[in-house]
Design a protein around this motif. Structure first.
Motif, mmCIF file in Angstrom:
data_model
loop_
_atom_site.group_PDB
_atom_site.id
_atom_site.type_symbol
_atom_site.label_atom_id
_atom_site.label_comp_id
_atom_site.label_asym_id
_atom_site.label_seq_id
_atom_site.Cartn_x
_atom_site.Cartn_y
_atom_site.Cartn_z
ATOM 1 N N ARG A 221 23.875 50.360 -35.062
ATOM 2 C CA ARG A 221 25.334 50.353 -34.874
ATOM 3 C C ARG A 221 25.887 48.942 -34.703
ATOM 4 O O ARG A 221 27.075 48.706 -34.926
ATOM 5 N N THR A 222 25.040 47.988 -34.312
ATOM 6 C CA THR A 222 25.516 46.624 -34.077
ATOM 7 C C THR A 222 25.503 45.766 -35.345
ATOM 8 O O THR A 222 26.126 44.703 -35.367
ATOM 9 N N PHE A 223 24.791 46.202 -36.388
ATOM 10 C CA PHE A 223 24.743 45.393 -37.613
ATOM 11 C C PHE A 223 25.110 46.174 -38.875
ATOM 12 O O PHE A 223 25.073 45.631 -39.987
ATOM 13 N N ARG A 224 25.506 47.439 -38.742
ATOM 14 C CA ARG A 224 25.845 48.257 -39.927
ATOM 15 C C ARG A 224 26.967 47.622 -40.753
ATOM 16 O O ARG A 224 26.868 47.496 -41.986
ATOM 17 N N ALA A 225 28.043 47.228 -40.092
ATOM 18 C CA ALA A 225 29.175 46.651 -40.822
ATOM 19 C C ALA A 225 28.763 45.391 -41.580
ATOM 20 O O ALA A 225 29.227 45.149 -42.704
ATOM 21 N N ARG A 226 27.897 44.611 -40.985
ATOM 22 C CA ARG A 226 27.454 43.360 -41.642
ATOM 23 C C ARG A 226 26.686 43.650 -42.923
ATOM 24 O O ARG A 226 26.948 43.026 -43.967
ATOM 25 N N PHE A 237 17.851 40.910 -48.227
ATOM 26 C CA PHE A 237 17.792 41.182 -46.776
ATOM 27 C C PHE A 237 18.698 42.359 -46.428
ATOM 28 O O PHE A 237 18.297 43.277 -45.698
ATOM 29 N N ALA A 238 19.914 42.348 -46.978
ATOM 30 C CA ALA A 238 20.859 43.441 -46.717
ATOM 31 C C ALA A 238 20.307 44.760 -47.247
ATOM 32 O O ALA A 238 20.387 45.802 -46.573
ATOM 33 N N HIS A 239 19.725 44.728 -48.439
ATOM 34 C CA HIS A 239 19.183 45.954 -49.026
ATOM 35 C C HIS A 239 18.052 46.514 -48.163
ATOM 36 O O HIS A 239 17.967 47.731 -47.941
ATOM 37 N N HIS A 240 17.186 45.636 -47.685
ATOM 38 C CA HIS A 240 16.095 46.087 -46.821
ATOM 39 C C HIS A 240 16.635 46.755 -45.554
ATOM 40 O O HIS A 240 16.155 47.821 -45.146
ATOM 41 N N LEU A 241 17.645 46.137 -44.959
ATOM 42 C CA LEU A 241 18.210 46.699 -43.729
ATOM 43 C C LEU A 241 18.909 48.032 -43.984
ATOM 44 O O LEU A 241 18.932 48.908 -43.113
ATOM 45 N N GLN A 242 19.448 48.206 -45.187
ATOM 46 C CA GLN A 242 20.109 49.472 -45.523
ATOM 47 C C GLN A 242 19.117 50.630 -45.591
ATOM 48 O O GLN A 242 19.487 51.787 -45.394
ATOM 49 N N THR A 243 17.844 50.327 -45.812
ATOM 50 C CA THR A 243 16.818 51.381 -45.797
ATOM 51 C C THR A 243 16.497 51.821 -44.376
ATOM 52 O O THR A 243 15.955 52.901 -44.151
ATOM 53 N N ILE A 244 16.844 50.957 -43.411
ATOM 54 C CA ILE A 244 16.618 51.267 -41.992
ATOM 55 C C ILE A 244 17.863 51.887 -41.385
ATOM 56 O O ILE A 244 17.782 52.831 -40.587
ATOM 57 N N CYS A 245 19.008 51.377 -41.779
ATOM 58 C CA CYS A 245 20.272 51.725 -41.139
ATOM 59 C C CYS A 245 21.228 52.339 -42.156
ATOM 60 O O CYS A 245 21.857 51.620 -42.947
ATOM 61 N N PRO A 246 21.363 53.670 -42.178
ATOM 62 C CA PRO A 246 22.270 54.315 -43.139
ATOM 63 C C PRO A 246 23.737 54.070 -42.783
ATOM 64 O O PRO A 246 24.054 53.678 -41.662
ATOM 65 N N GLN A 247 24.622 54.314 -43.748
ATOM 66 C CA GLN A 247 26.051 54.112 -43.491
ATOM 67 C C GLN A 247 26.582 55.101 -42.461
ATOM 68 O O GLN A 247 27.543 54.804 -41.747
ATOM 69 N N VAL A 248 25.953 56.267 -42.386
ATOM 70 C CA VAL A 248 26.359 57.283 -41.411
ATOM 71 C C VAL A 248 25.117 57.747 -40.654
ATOM 72 O O VAL A 248 24.089 58.057 -41.257
ATOM 73 N N GLY A 250 22.070 57.452 -37.492
ATOM 74 C CA GLY A 250 20.999 56.499 -37.213
ATOM 75 C C GLY A 250 21.414 55.327 -36.349
ATOM 76 O O GLY A 250 20.828 54.236 -36.446
ATOM 77 N N ASP A 251 22.420 55.517 -35.506
ATOM 78 C CA ASP A 251 22.960 54.409 -34.703
ATOM 79 C C ASP A 251 21.914 53.701 -33.859
ATOM 80 O O ASP A 251 22.022 52.502 -33.610
ATOM 81 N N MET A 252 20.897 54.429 -33.401
ATOM 82 C CA MET A 252 19.933 53.854 -32.463
ATOM 83 C C MET A 252 18.712 53.253 -33.145
ATOM 84 O O MET A 252 17.836 52.699 -32.474
ATOM 85 N N LYS A 253 18.649 53.344 -34.477
ATOM 86 C CA LYS A 253 17.502 52.766 -35.182
ATOM 87 C C LYS A 253 17.488 51.255 -35.000
ATOM 88 O O LYS A 253 18.539 50.618 -34.957
ATOM 89 N N LEU A 254 16.291 50.701 -34.918
ATOM 90 C CA LEU A 254 16.136 49.286 -34.574
ATOM 91 C C LEU A 254 15.687 48.438 -35.762
ATOM 92 O O LEU A 254 14.926 48.900 -36.612
ATOM 93 N N ARG A 280 26.501 39.815 -37.023
ATOM 94 C CA ARG A 280 27.592 38.940 -37.449
ATOM 95 C C ARG A 280 27.677 37.715 -36.540
ATOM 96 O O ARG A 280 27.885 36.590 -36.998
ATOM 97 N N SER A 281 27.500 37.943 -35.225
ATOM 98 C CA SER A 281 27.581 36.840 -34.260
ATOM 99 C C SER A 281 26.443 35.851 -34.423
ATOM 100 O O SER A 281 26.573 34.682 -34.047
ATOM 101 N N ASP A 282 25.308 36.291 -34.987
ATOM 102 C CA ASP A 282 24.210 35.368 -35.287
ATOM 103 C C ASP A 282 24.592 34.474 -36.468
ATOM 104 O O ASP A 282 24.574 33.249 -36.370
#
Length: 337
Positions: A221-226, A237-248, A250-254, A280-282
């Protein structure tokens, strides 16, 4: 001059001199009393604070922290984060540890902490063990948080430093202050700079303390928008993270904050220069702004990062501590006495 008049003058001068001496003495006495009171109410922090009262306190904290990290490596980052989130809300006073009650507005319910901040049970374990070796509640929960943060960094390969001690614990907490003051993962660079300035921290402190993200993970939930909407991100990098964090969902996935989330190193800064900052803040620290040069310097020189990290951690640990007669030494870190 007549002898009686001369005698009277001598007596008068002698009397006046004595009165002036008495007044001077009284003035000095009052000044000293006020000085003593001032010192006792605003005692400076010191690395040797517990050396006489409980010399086993610091070794005990270190032992429990090392046991917790050996059991779960991620715990080191969690304990370090607790200290950050504590200090940014009305100073380093262990207010983050207080549970919700009818009179306590718990910071555990703030957006940055709810279902995210962790390690409270380790702090409770440290408190129990420390009070046992000290034979009474002599070490504050605020000092436990500060020392546990240092010991976590060391346990994960980072530098060590002398922690200044003598903080006391707050009797209040504020969810509203936590929501207002803990830096958000969605902040841009101007907002981050302002946030740190409000705590008496400068741009170098901002970059080096953000480098604590060399450890740990963040929730989806902290990096989905990014990863779905921002352009200053490496596409692979973004594509890899999208496999971990879906658009809807899975908020707690790390996802790890850098490639070596259980080792204190400078890979975090390498990531930023490759547009692989997780939050984003990073990535805001390396987008052509005034902090670019600091990021580049720490990427090139891990030793400088470590040395500056020590300075900024000590500086952050000095944010508005309660000392002297202010606050209390809690018997239970979760509640006021």
């Amino acid at each position: 001059m007549h002898k009686p008049i001369k005698t009277q003058l001598i007596l008068l001068i002698t009397t006046l001199t004595m009165e002036m001496n008495i007044m001077s003495f009284l003035s000095l006495f009052i000044f000293l009393i006020f000085s003593i009171v001032t010192v006792s109410c605003d005692t400076p922090l010191s690395p040797s604070y517990y050396d006489q009262g409980c010399p086993e306190a610091l070794p005990t904290i270190k032992r429990v922290v090392e046991e917790a990290i050996a059991n779960e490596r991620r715990m080191g980052a969690s304990l370090l984060r607790l200290h950050f989130h504590d200090c940014f809300v009305n100073g380093c006073d262990a207010s983050i540890l207080l549970d919700q009650t009818s009179t306590i507005d718990s910071e555990k319910n703030a957006a940055a902490n709810l279902n995210s901040a962790r390690g409270f049970e380790v702090i409770d374990k440290i408190k129990f063990e420390v009070d046992k070796v000290c034979h009474r509640p002599v070490v504050s929960c605020a000092d436990i948080l500060t020392v546990a943060a240092r010991d976590s960094v060391v346990a994960l390969g980072g530098p060590s430093w002398d922690v200044k001690l003598g903080r006391r614990d707050s009797t209040t907490a504020s969810q509203a202050a936590a929501d207002a003051n803990i830096p958000s993962p969605f902040m841009d660079l101007p907002a981050l700079i302002k946030n740190f300035e409000n705590q008496g921290l400068d741009e170098e402190d901002l970059v080096v303390l953000s480098g604590a993200h060399t450890l740990g993970s963040a929730q989806c939930r902290t990096f989905r928008a990014r990863i779905y909407t921002q352009t200053n991100i490496d596409p692979a990098f973004a594509h890899h993270l999208q496999t971990i964090c879906p658009q809807v969902g899975g908020d707690m996935k790390l996802a790890p904050l850098d490639p070596t989330p259980n080792s204190f190193d400078n890979r975090y800064f390498t990531n930023l220069m490759s547009k692989k900052g997780l939050l984003r803040s990073d990535q805001a620290l390396f987008t052509g702004g005034e902090t670019n040069e600091i990021v580049e310097e720490y990427n090139e020189n891990q030793n400088k990062f470590s040395m500056d990290f020590i300075k900024s951690m000590i500086k952050m640990g000095n944010i508005k501590p309660l000392t002297g007669e202010k606050g209390q030494i809690r018997k239970d870190c979760k509640k006021v006495n």
